[in-house]
Design an enzyme around this catalytic site. Structure first.
Site, PDB file in Angstrom:
ATOM      1  N   HIS A 191       4.889 -32.033   6.823  1.00 32.81           N
ATOM      2  CA  HIS A 191       4.617 -33.151   5.924  1.00 32.81           C
ATOM      3  C   HIS A 191       4.610 -34.478   6.670  1.00 32.81           C
ATOM      4  CE1 HIS A 191       5.971 -30.332   2.572  1.00 32.81           C
ATOM      5  NE2 HIS A 191       4.726 -30.633   2.328  1.00 32.81           N
ATOM      6  N   ARG A 288     -10.130 -39.465  -6.919  1.00 34.94           N
ATOM      7  CA  ARG A 288      -9.173 -38.811  -7.806  1.00 34.94           C
ATOM      8  C   ARG A 288      -8.745 -39.787  -8.897  1.00 34.94           C
ATOM      9  NH1 ARG A 288      -6.976 -37.794  -2.430  1.00 34.94           N
ATOM     10  NH2 ARG A 288      -7.381 -35.649  -1.764  1.00 34.94           N
ATOM     11  N   ARG A 324     -13.985 -37.483  -9.704  1.00 34.06           N
ATOM     12  CA  ARG A 324     -13.510 -36.231 -10.319  1.00 34.06           C
ATOM     13  C   ARG A 324     -12.823 -36.561 -11.635  1.00 34.06           C
ATOM     14  NH1 ARG A 324      -9.257 -32.801  -6.999  1.00 34.06           N
ATOM     15  NH2 ARG A 324      -7.864 -34.454  -7.704  1.00 34.06           N
ATOM     16  N   GLU A 426     -13.700 -24.161  -6.792  1.00 38.74           N
ATOM     17  CA  GLU A 426     -12.326 -23.912  -6.358  1.00 38.74           C
ATOM     18  C   GLU A 426     -11.887 -22.493  -6.680  1.00 38.74           C
ATOM     19  OE1 GLU A 426      -9.915 -27.774  -7.411  1.00 38.74           O
ATOM     20  OE2 GLU A 426     -11.437 -27.401  -8.945  1.00 38.74           O
ATOM     21  N   ASN A 449      -8.969 -26.300  -0.404  1.00 39.20           N
ATOM     22  CA  ASN A 449      -7.537 -26.051  -0.556  1.00 39.20           C
ATOM     23  C   ASN A 449      -7.278 -25.031  -1.674  1.00 39.20           C
ATOM     24  OD1 ASN A 449      -7.362 -28.035   1.361  1.00 39.20           O
ATOM     25  ND2 ASN A 449      -6.612 -29.610  -0.024  1.00 39.20           N
ATOM     26  N   ARG A 460      -0.578 -22.115  -2.362  1.00 40.76           N
ATOM     27  CA  ARG A 460      -0.559 -23.044  -1.238  1.00 40.76           C
ATOM     28  C   ARG A 460       0.764 -23.787  -1.111  1.00 40.76           C
ATOM     29  NH1 ARG A 460      -4.412 -28.191  -2.693  1.00 40.76           N
ATOM     30  NH2 ARG A 460      -3.805 -28.497  -4.839  1.00 40.76           N
ATOM     31  N   CYS A 497     -14.791 -31.171  -0.086  1.00 41.53           N
ATOM     32  CA  CYS A 497     -13.800 -32.242  -0.146  1.00 41.53           C
ATOM     33  C   CYS A 497     -12.385 -31.756   0.141  1.00 41.53           C
ATOM     34  CB  CYS A 497     -13.842 -32.948  -1.495  1.00 41.53           C
ATOM     35  SG  CYS A 497     -13.577 -31.866  -2.920  1.00 41.53           S
TER      36      CYS A 497
END
Length: 562
Positions: A191, A288, A324, A426, A449, A460, A497
């Site tokens: 992180h 976002r 989005r 996705e 992702n 994830r 993306c």
């Protein structure tokens, strides 16, 4: 000139003066008292008081990080808060206190056991030990009444060296002052490393004990591209590294044989607009809208959303801005929306499922703001995409809702325009029906992702299956290839993306797979643009064919030279 090597985390370089950061020195615990002299009730109260204070600190850190680096990167602090309530940790500490141990020693003992367990694992699991340390150190500082070192006030030109940096440490750094960071331990997916990339700070992690040989006050070069830390770099080395840093290119770029690839930025907060412009992004590939709904007691109204969208359009007056629609549910909770509690929220009501279901009113308000924004001075390049699509029926319902909102605006005499309409890919389902989606939409955008998560059936956020959550697994690559081919056959353009799009080492592969647009954290835009320019389409397509024929992840890595 001495060079030590590690893992490059941010593809930038910087030169500055070393300052060692050793926070553990301020956390020396006093000698343990005789157990008979310890009052367990008092120590429990001290522990509970420290927990309450640290909880507030973590929430403030989360808000600061969200403002600086975005909500997704700041979500680590939500996991930190969960550590404070983890039964294994809390029960273990309280049981240790009951055995006659002071609160600070109990925290150190119990957290130390879990840190050791995580460090004995591999990959992301090992890197999560730093998250535990972050929470442990906060508790210890509170119990010992020790102030944290203020890393936000480092002098200009500092290169910060440390055994490790926690997410809190890294999020507090001033990127204008810090020329680079390097750590003894750590990996690219930690992180702290992710936050460093978001802040555009040159970083090399996992250097090992050789880093300890570099003294305070020395001049060093941190090369986040090559993964090197150079002591007393020569002028020639400084010049060579400066050439490695991809220059900002404001214009759109094309491959060596003339195929244009749009290189856009992911934006999660208004504060990220200017950095995206400064790094030469070709517009926004993922705007976002969740930030509008977080850290408040009620959803934003139509005008507030309109203002936020038009601000993004104004920042990129001649480039496409892909917005989005609200993507909550799963790991993104909004308390006032009263989202359902589900046994597996990643497979539950999230994204478009909520927009067409329980929160259709919020979706209508957002669509009104979007259609109005499309009619503004710079709204011609507005594109709207819906998340978590799995069925053609969902796209048909969204299109009907857009037409209904347009009819309502027209009847009210409100100016509006129809933006491009797209969907995120996705889910494996969306990949399988990409041909039908493309016939109904202007574009598809692959969110690697989540696509990786669902293709590999690997959460994830679950470190136990972190090795499965790999976008370079052949199954994921074939899902991407299938999506691109089907979309193009249906006349839609295709973007990406997810984090994969921002890795310069994968640019040639993505060009070869046929992507029209790549969207990423702004910090990697220049490097990806440079890789696009260096890429020959025929060679890229040959590489993609070779990779798609691979049967294992190891074979993919060998083909890509990774």
């Amino acid at each position: 000139m001495t060079t030590v090597t590690g893992v490059g985390s941010t593809p930038l370089s910087g030169v500055g003066t070393v300052r060692w950061y050793r926070p553990d020195e301020a956390l020396d615990l006093p000698d343990r008292p005789d157990p008979e002299a310890v009052d367990p009730e008092r120590e429990r109260d001290r522990f509970e008081s420290a927990r309450d204070s640290v909880r507030e600190d973590i929430r403030r850190a989360r808000d600061r990080a969200a403002e600086r680096v975005g909500d997704e990167e700041a979500a680590v602090f939500e996991a930190h808060e969960q550590f404070l309530d983890d039964p294994q940790l809390v029960d273990g500490i309280e049981a240790t206190i009951d055995d006659g141990v002071t609160a600070e020693h109990a925290v150190d003992d119990v957290f130390g056991e879990f840190v050791a367990q995580f460090e004995g694992m591999e990959g992301r699991m090992a890197e999560r030990a730093d998250d535990l340390r972050d929470v442990r150190d906060r508790l210890l500082r509170e119990l010992l009444d020790v102030d944290a070192v203020d890393l936000s006030a480092l002098p200009d030109g500092t290169v910060l060296l440390a055994e490790r940096l926690t997410p809190s440490d890294t999020a507090g750094l001033d990127p204008d002052a810090v020329a680079g960071i390097a750590t003894v331990t750590g990996g690219r997916t930690s992180h702290a490393a992710i936050i460093a990339r978001s802040l555009a700070i040159p970083a090399v992690v996992g250097v090992g004990e050789a880093l300890e040989e570099i003294p305070d006050g020395a001049t060093v070069l941190v090369d986040g591209e090559a993964g090197e830390v150079v002591l007393d770099p020569s002028e020639g080395r400084r010049a060579a590294v400066s050439e490695l840093d991809a220059p900002v290119v404001d214009d759109h770029v094309a491959t060596a044989d003339g195929r244009e690839i749009e290189v856009a930025a992911n934006v999660g907060r208004p504060a990220e607009l200017d950095p995206a412009v400064a790094r030469g992004a070709d517009g926004i590939g993922l705007f976002r809208t969740e930030f509008l709904f977080l850290d408040r007691d009620a959803p934003p109204d139509e005008d507030e959303q309109f203002d936020a969208i038009t601000a993004a359009l104004d920042a990129f007056p001649t480039d496409r801005v892909v917005v989005r629609t609200l993507d909550v549910g799963g790991d993104k909770q909004v308390p006032y929306l009263d989202l359902p509690e589900e046994p597996n929220p990643f497979l539950g009501q999230r994204g478009v499922r909520l927009s067409l279901g329980d929160h259709a009113d919020l979706f209508e308000t957002q669509l009104r703001a979007l259609l109005r924004a499309a009619a503004t001075e710079h709204g011609a390049d507005l594109a709207v995409m819906v998340p978590m699509v799995a069925r053609v029926e969902e796209v048909d319902a969204v299109r009907e809702q857009v037409e209904s909102v347009a009819a309502a605006l027209e009847s009210e005499g409100v100016e509006y325009a129809m933006p491009e309409l797209g969907a995120m890919v996705e889910t494996p389902a969306a990949s399988f029906v990409a041909d039908a989606l493309a016939e109904r939409l202007d574009f598809l955008s692959i969110g690697t992702n989540d696509l990786t998560q669902y293709v590999m059936a690997a959460d994830r956020e679950n470190d136990g299956v972190a090795d499965l959550h790999d976008p370079l697994h052949p199954a994921v690559l074939r899902a991407i290839d299938r999506t691109v081919d089907a979309a193009h056959e249906g006349g839609a353009w295709v973007g990406m993306c997810g984090e994969m799009a921002g890795d310069p080492d994968l640019t040639e592969l993505l060009v070869g797979l046929g992507l029209d647009e790549l969207s990423m954290s702004a910090v990697t835009v220049p490097a990806v643009k440079q890789r696009v320019r260096d890429t020959d389409t025929d060679a890229a397509e040959a590489l993609a064919s070779e990779v798609l024929a691979c049967e294992t992840r190891a074979e993919v890595g060998e083909a890509l030279g990774l």
